[in-house]
Design a protein around this motif. Structure first.
Motif, PDB file in Angstrom:
ATOM      1  N   ARG A 130      51.100  72.033 -78.881  1.00  0.00           N
ATOM      2  CA  ARG A 130      50.578  70.952 -78.048  1.00  0.00           C
ATOM      3  C   ARG A 130      49.134  70.608 -78.420  1.00  0.00           C
ATOM      4  O   ARG A 130      48.649  69.524 -78.093  1.00  0.00           O
ATOM      5  N   PHE A 131      48.462  71.537 -79.089  1.00  0.00           N
ATOM      6  CA  PHE A 131      47.026  71.391 -79.342  1.00  0.00           C
ATOM      7  C   PHE A 131      46.713  70.872 -80.739  1.00  0.00           C
ATOM      8  O   PHE A 131      45.557  70.778 -81.111  1.00  0.00           O
ATOM      9  N   ARG A 132      47.753  70.541 -81.508  1.00  0.00           N
ATOM     10  CA  ARG A 132      47.526  69.913 -82.811  1.00  0.00           C
ATOM     11  C   ARG A 132      46.954  68.509 -82.623  1.00  0.00           C
ATOM     12  O   ARG A 132      47.229  67.860 -81.601  1.00  0.00           O
ATOM     13  N   PRO A 133      46.190  68.018 -83.584  1.00  0.00           N
ATOM     14  CA  PRO A 133      45.641  66.657 -83.461  1.00  0.00           C
ATOM     15  C   PRO A 133      46.711  65.591 -83.259  1.00  0.00           C
ATOM     16  O   PRO A 133      46.533  64.671 -82.449  1.00  0.00           O
ATOM     17  N   ASP A 134      47.830  65.679 -83.994  1.00  0.00           N
ATOM     18  CA  ASP A 134      48.867  64.656 -83.837  1.00  0.00           C
ATOM     19  C   ASP A 134      49.508  64.730 -82.453  1.00  0.00           C
ATOM     20  O   ASP A 134      49.814  63.695 -81.837  1.00  0.00           O
ATOM     21  N   SER A 135      49.692  65.951 -81.949  1.00  0.00           N
ATOM     22  CA  SER A 135      50.283  66.109 -80.618  1.00  0.00           C
ATOM     23  C   SER A 135      49.357  65.571 -79.538  1.00  0.00           C
ATOM     24  O   SER A 135      49.804  64.905 -78.595  1.00  0.00           O
ATOM     25  N   GLN A 136      48.071  65.878 -79.663  1.00  0.00           N
ATOM     26  CA  GLN A 136      47.106  65.408 -78.682  1.00  0.00           C
ATOM     27  C   GLN A 136      47.045  63.869 -78.669  1.00  0.00           C
ATOM     28  O   GLN A 136      46.990  63.252 -77.605  1.00  0.00           O
ATOM     29  N   PHE A 137      47.065  63.272 -79.850  1.00  0.00           N
ATOM     30  CA  PHE A 137      47.028  61.809 -79.931  1.00  0.00           C
ATOM     31  C   PHE A 137      48.286  61.208 -79.328  1.00  0.00           C
ATOM     32  O   PHE A 137      48.235  60.254 -78.537  1.00  0.00           O
ATOM     33  N   LEU A 138      49.448  61.753 -79.715  1.00  0.00           N
ATOM     34  CA  LEU A 138      50.711  61.200 -79.232  1.00  0.00           C
ATOM     35  C   LEU A 138      50.851  61.368 -77.721  1.00  0.00           C
ATOM     36  O   LEU A 138      51.395  60.486 -77.047  1.00  0.00           O
ATOM     37  N   LYS A 139      50.351  62.466 -77.180  1.00  0.00           N
ATOM     38  CA  LYS A 139      50.402  62.646 -75.728  1.00  0.00           C
ATOM     39  C   LYS A 139      49.623  61.541 -75.026  1.00  0.00           C
ATOM     40  O   LYS A 139      50.070  61.003 -74.000  1.00  0.00           O
ATOM     41  N   GLU A 271      59.255  50.358 -75.148  1.00  0.00           N
ATOM     42  CA  GLU A 271      58.186  49.537 -75.717  1.00  0.00           C
ATOM     43  C   GLU A 271      57.806  49.952 -77.133  1.00  0.00           C
ATOM     44  O   GLU A 271      57.062  49.243 -77.813  1.00  0.00           O
ATOM     45  N   GLY A 272      58.281  51.104 -77.565  1.00  0.00           N
ATOM     46  CA  GLY A 272      57.949  51.564 -78.900  1.00  0.00           C
ATOM     47  C   GLY A 272      58.519  52.939 -79.161  1.00  0.00           C
ATOM     48  O   GLY A 272      59.147  53.555 -78.285  1.00  0.00           O
ATOM     49  N   GLY A 273      58.285  53.430 -80.374  1.00  0.00           N
ATOM     50  CA  GLY A 273      58.779  54.747 -80.746  1.00  0.00           C
ATOM     51  C   GLY A 273      57.729  55.497 -81.536  1.00  0.00           C
ATOM     52  O   GLY A 273      56.694  54.957 -81.918  1.00  0.00           O
ATOM     53  N   ALA A 274      58.005  56.770 -81.794  1.00  0.00           N
ATOM     54  CA  ALA A 274      57.070  57.602 -82.551  1.00  0.00           C
ATOM     55  C   ALA A 274      57.834  58.717 -83.236  1.00  0.00           C
ATOM     56  O   ALA A 274      58.899  59.141 -82.763  1.00  0.00           O
ATOM     57  N   ASP A 275      57.316  59.188 -84.352  1.00  0.00           N
ATOM     58  CA  ASP A 275      57.884  60.361 -85.000  1.00  0.00           C
ATOM     59  C   ASP A 275      56.804  61.087 -85.772  1.00  0.00           C
ATOM     60  O   ASP A 275      55.727  60.544 -86.020  1.00  0.00           O
ATOM     61  N   MET A 276      57.087  62.321 -86.147  1.00  0.00           N
ATOM     62  CA  MET A 276      56.132  63.190 -86.836  1.00  0.00           C
ATOM     63  C   MET A 276      56.620  63.581 -88.229  1.00  0.00           C
ATOM     64  O   MET A 276      56.145  64.556 -88.795  1.00  0.00           O
ATOM     65  N   TRP A 277      57.552  62.833 -88.791  1.00  0.00           N
ATOM     66  CA  TRP A 277      58.137  63.247 -90.059  1.00  0.00           C
ATOM     67  C   TRP A 277      57.211  63.024 -91.246  1.00  0.00           C
ATOM     68  O   TRP A 277      57.170  63.806 -92.175  1.00  0.00           O
ATOM     69  N   ASP A 278      56.477  61.946 -91.259  1.00  0.00           N
ATOM     70  CA  ASP A 278      55.573  61.656 -92.365  1.00  0.00           C
ATOM     71  C   ASP A 278      54.204  61.378 -91.767  1.00  0.00           C
ATOM     72  O   ASP A 278      53.728  60.249 -91.730  1.00  0.00           O
ATOM     73  N   GLY A 279      53.552  62.436 -91.303  1.00  0.00           N
ATOM     74  CA  GLY A 279      52.380  62.257 -90.475  1.00  0.00           C
ATOM     75  C   GLY A 279      52.829  61.765 -89.108  1.00  0.00           C
ATOM     76  O   GLY A 279      53.996  61.875 -88.736  1.00  0.00           O
ATOM     77  N   LEU A 280      51.927  61.180 -88.355  1.00  0.00           N
ATOM     78  CA  LEU A 280      52.275  60.615 -87.050  1.00  0.00           C
ATOM     79  C   LEU A 280      52.420  59.111 -87.207  1.00  0.00           C
ATOM     80  O   LEU A 280      51.486  58.425 -87.622  1.00  0.00           O
ATOM     81  N   ARG A 281      53.614  58.613 -86.869  1.00  0.00           N
ATOM     82  CA  ARG A 281      53.893  57.189 -86.997  1.00  0.00           C
ATOM     83  C   ARG A 281      54.313  56.617 -85.649  1.00  0.00           C
ATOM     84  O   ARG A 281      55.140  57.202 -84.946  1.00  0.00           O
ATOM     85  N   ILE A 282      53.721  55.471 -85.320  1.00  0.00           N
ATOM     86  CA  ILE A 282      54.089  54.741 -84.114  1.00  0.00           C
ATOM     87  C   ILE A 282      54.754  53.447 -84.553  1.00  0.00           C
ATOM     88  O   ILE A 282      54.219  52.727 -85.409  1.00  0.00           O
ATOM     89  N   ASN A 283      55.906  53.146 -83.978  1.00  0.00           N
ATOM     90  CA  ASN A 283      56.592  51.912 -84.369  1.00  0.00           C
ATOM     91  C   ASN A 283      56.868  51.044 -83.146  1.00  0.00           C
ATOM     92  O   ASN A 283      56.914  51.536 -82.016  1.00  0.00           O
ATOM     93  N   GLY A 284      57.018  49.750 -83.392  1.00  0.00           N
ATOM     94  CA  GLY A 284      57.294  48.834 -82.288  1.00  0.00           C
ATOM     95  C   GLY A 284      57.508  47.422 -82.770  1.00  0.00           C
ATOM     96  O   GLY A 284      57.788  47.167 -83.949  1.00  0.00           O
ATOM     97  N   ILE A 295      49.020  56.909 -88.146  1.00  0.00           N
ATOM     98  CA  ILE A 295      47.786  57.283 -87.471  1.00  0.00           C
ATOM     99  C   ILE A 295      46.937  58.179 -88.362  1.00  0.00           C
ATOM    100  O   ILE A 295      47.416  59.211 -88.854  1.00  0.00           O
ATOM    101  N   GLN A 296      45.679  57.794 -88.562  1.00  0.00           N
ATOM    102  CA  GLN A 296      44.749  58.581 -89.363  1.00  0.00           C
ATOM    103  C   GLN A 296      44.071  59.591 -88.449  1.00  0.00           C
ATOM    104  O   GLN A 296      43.349  59.231 -87.522  1.00  0.00           O
ATOM    105  N   LEU A 297      44.288  60.865 -88.709  1.00  0.00           N
ATOM    106  CA  LEU A 297      43.825  61.912 -87.808  1.00  0.00           C
ATOM    107  C   LEU A 297      42.624  62.682 -88.336  1.00  0.00           C
ATOM    108  O   LEU A 297      42.179  63.633 -87.706  1.00  0.00           O
ATOM    109  N   ASP A 298      42.097  62.273 -89.502  1.00  0.00           N
ATOM    110  CA  ASP A 298      40.868  62.901 -89.990  1.00  0.00           C
ATOM    111  C   ASP A 298      39.810  61.822 -90.175  1.00  0.00           C
ATOM    112  O   ASP A 298      40.065  60.634 -89.984  1.00  0.00           O
ATOM    113  N   ALA A 299      38.598  62.244 -90.517  1.00  0.00           N
ATOM    114  CA  ALA A 299      37.477  61.303 -90.597  1.00  0.00           C
ATOM    115  C   ALA A 299      37.668  60.304 -91.731  1.00  0.00           C
ATOM    116  O   ALA A 299      37.641  59.105 -91.533  1.00  0.00           O
TER     117      ALA A 299
END
Length: 362
Positions: A130-139, A271-284, A295-299
């Motif tokens: 739950r504490f990964r950057p992608d998880s935190q963003f998606l939450k 309203e949209g979807g998301a997956d974690m297969w190739d990084g974090l992707r939001i679709n809609g 989603i870019q999760l680093d600087a």
């Protein structure tokens, strides 16, 4: 934070050395002052590497719990001992972080929830994904309603050939199961958390022993002994929730599948979807066109600098201590973790009986 918490570690094996103790060592308000393991040399090694100068070593967790100066214990033992040690720890006046899964059985998980309520002490379970950057963003995306009503999801925990051959991982009596209860539990926890849906209605599941009996099998950690492989090699479940939402859970340590990944989720909303297969992707869909956002999760964009980083384990430890300090609910509540255990047990039961398992409405 004003208080420095005195912490005891019960179980000084791989997960303690790999996650709990290094993360606690990075917290300025944490001191590890007691270590317990049935193998005394492991406890002494842990004390030397992570403990204070006066850290004590035990081989009986009851003796550790008799130390009234301890504020918190982290329990990193095999699954079948989680409930009894957690309950004893809570009753001795300690807050408890217990490694996942919450317990070997759903009944034990419920006993742990009741003990936390009865004692007034905090209890959390080690779902660090739950504490990964992608998880935190998606939450945050889910909480903001960007996906709408999430009505279908997949929880992924697939390894092609990565059976853990050490410790008690292959021992059904100690663990309660194989990949489903070991890594499937992370994927399910992540998915339920994103959906904020903890009301299952029915579960249909299957668990397989198809590849576990192969001799000299290819495996990341060397071939396993078929005679000792008493848990499933893969397990799958379909979970329907009281509101009609449906989750498909897939887990394996060994399966002939190329698309692999652990602690991943796929979400489908109105309203949209998301997956974690190739990084974090939001679709809609926007302006009558489909879109996919990666989603870019680093600087990035700055030479020689990737941004300040806090590992998921460090963030988990920090937020756990903050919950105690501020008297708030931990990120992972015992009630949430208990539902995960209830669903996993229902998948195992359904596999054995060939029938769906139904839950009482709450």
């Amino acid at each position: 934070m004003s208080k420095v918490y005195r912490i005891g570690i019960i179980g000084c094996g791989g997960i303690a050395f790999g996650k709990h103790m290094p993360a606690l060592q990075n917290q300025p308000n944490a001191q590890m002052v007691a270590f317990c393991d049935i193998h005394e040399d492991r406890a002494r090694d842990a004390a030397q590497k992570f403990g204070t100068a006066e850290a004590k070593v035990y081989t009986d967790y009851r003796e550790l719990l008799s130390d009234s100066s301890l504020d918190i214990v982290h329990i990193c033992t095999p699954n079948d001992s989680h409930a009894d040690i957690t309950i004893a720890s809570l009753e001795s006046g300690k807050h408890v972080m217990c490694e996942k899964p919450m317990a070997k059985t759903a009944a034990d998980a419920r006993r742990m929830v009741e003990a936390a309520k009865r004692t007034g002490k905090k209890l959390t379970i080690g779902y660090q994904n739950r504490f990964r950057p992608d998880s935190q963003f998606l939450k945050q995306v889910c909480e903001d309603g960007e996906l709408g009503d999430i009505y279908y999801a997949k929880a992924h925990a697939i390894r092609r050939r990565a059976v853990p051959t050490w410790g008690v991982f292959l021992d059904e009596e100690k663990q309660g199961g194989g990949p489903l209860i070991d890594i499937g539990t992370h994927a399910l926890d992540l998915t339920l958390w994103m959906m904020d849906n903890y009301k299952p209605k029915a579960v249909l599941g299957t668990a397989f022993h198809k590849l576990s009996q192969k001799e000299n099998a290819a495996n990341a950690w060397g071939s396993w002994d078929p005679q000792k492989f008493t848990v499933e090699d893969s397990a799958f479940g379909m979970i329907t929730m009281q509101n009609g939402a449906t989750i498909v859970l897939e887990s394996s340590w060994a399966i002939n599948m190329l698309q692999t990944g652990e602690a991943k989720t796929t979400l489908c909303g109105t309203e949209g979807g998301a997956d974690m297969w190739d990084g974090l992707r939001i679709n809609g869909e926007k302006h009558s066109r489909l879109f996919t956002n990666e989603i870019q999760l680093d600087a990035k964009g700055v030479d020689f600098y990737d941004g300040a980083k806090e590992s998921p384990a460090d963030l988990e430890a920090r937020m756990w201590l903050e919950a105690i300090e501020n008297d708030t609910d931990p990120v992972v509540t015992p009630e949430q973790a208990c539902v995960v255990s209830e669903i996993l047990e229902a998948i195992y039961e359904s596999s054995k009986t060939g029938k769906a398992v139904y839950f009482e409405e709450k």
